[in-house]
Design a protein around this motif. Structure first.
Motif, short mmCIF file in Angstrom:
data_model
loop_
_atom_site.label_atom_id
_atom_site.label_comp_id
_atom_site.label_asym_id
_atom_site.label_seq_id
_atom_site.Cartn_x
_atom_site.Cartn_y
_atom_site.Cartn_z
N ALA A 199 0.83 -1.20 0.00
CA ALA A 199 0.00 0.00 0.00
C ALA A 199 0.87 1.25 0.00
O ALA A 199 0.51 2.26 -0.63
N MET A 200 2.03 1.22 0.68
CA MET A 200 2.95 2.36 0.67
C MET A 200 3.47 2.62 -0.73
O MET A 200 3.62 3.77 -1.15
N TYR A 201 3.76 1.55 -1.45
CA TYR A 201 4.24 1.70 -2.83
C TYR A 201 3.18 2.42 -3.66
O TYR A 201 3.47 3.41 -4.35
N PHE A 202 1.95 1.90 -3.62
CA PHE A 202 0.88 2.51 -4.42
C PHE A 202 0.59 3.94 -3.97
O PHE A 202 0.34 4.81 -4.79
N TRP A 224 -2.66 7.75 -10.89
CA TRP A 224 -3.69 6.92 -10.26
C TRP A 224 -3.95 5.74 -11.16
O TRP A 224 -4.95 5.69 -11.88
N GLY A 225 -3.05 4.75 -11.16
CA GLY A 225 -3.18 3.56 -12.01
C GLY A 225 -4.30 2.64 -11.58
O GLY A 225 -4.88 1.93 -12.39
N LEU A 226 -4.60 2.65 -10.32
CA LEU A 226 -5.72 1.85 -9.79
C LEU A 226 -6.83 2.83 -9.40
O LEU A 226 -6.58 3.80 -8.70
N THR A 227 -8.05 2.54 -9.85
CA THR A 227 -9.12 3.50 -9.56
C THR A 227 -10.41 2.86 -9.06
O THR A 227 -11.36 3.57 -8.77
N ASP A 228 -10.48 1.57 -8.96
CA ASP A 228 -11.70 0.91 -8.51
C ASP A 228 -11.68 0.72 -7.00
O ASP A 228 -11.67 -0.40 -6.48
#
Length: 183
Positions: free
Chosen positions: A106-109, A118-122
């Motif tokens: 989670a720290m990486y993201f 924002w590569g992940l959005t769901d």
């Protein structure tokens, strides 16, 4: 030019011999960096780098304190993402749960998110609320340290200008006093 190169070769040999006899390994190639300084006339820019260094030293404590705040936001935000996005109750998508399956992940993201990508959005609903807060916080995480550094740099430049003005005004006063004595 040939004599100049020949002299440098002898100087390097003498320096190499003297240092190796003292047990110090020496590579004359290290001094080639100084030639680059001379070729590009970088000595003219050293003063500018000194001013930037002075500005950094002036605001170093502020930047360190803000770095601590940024670290707390980073780890805290990553922990909240881990809680919100790794829970099957809150996050139905397996891909999102796998992406936030640990706090380091989670720290990486979050580091990527705070950088503006924002590569992940769901996200889950709590994750979406956290994202909105992090967008506002992320802007400040970059803006505040830059403004602190620029403010310190401006103070360094203003301080230098004040010194020059003071010197000029004292010289002018000396001339005026000196001219008054001649009358």
């Amino acid at each position: 030019t040939h004599t100049h190169t020949h002299t440098h070769t002898h100087t390097h040999r003498y320096l190499d011999t003297a240092l190796s006899s003292a047990g110090i390994s020496f590579d004359a190639a290290d001094f080639r960096v100084l030639r680059v300084f001379r070729i590009f006339q970088l000595e003219h820019f050293v003063g500018s780098f000194t001013k930037l260094d002075d500005a950094f030293r002036r605001c170093q404590a502020n930047l360190a304190a803000f770095g601590l705040v940024a670290l707390i936001i980073w780890v805290g935000g990553a922990s909240l993402f881990f809680i919100f996005e790794s829970s099957p109750k809150l996050q139905p998508l397996e891909l999102m749960r796998e992406s936030f399956d640990s706090v380091p992940s989670a720290m990486y993201f979050l580091a990527v998110f705070l950088g503006g990508e924002w590569g992940l959005t769901d996200f889950s609903i709590p994750g979406k609320v956290l994202c909105i807060l992090l967008v506002a916080i992320g802007i400040q995480l970059y803006a505040i340290p830059i403004s602190v550094l620029f403010d310190a740099f401006q103070d360094v430049l203003d301080g230098e200008g004040d010194t020059e003005q003071e010197e000029g005004s004292s010289e002018e006063r000396g001339k005026l006093l000196g001219s008054g004595r001649e009358d």
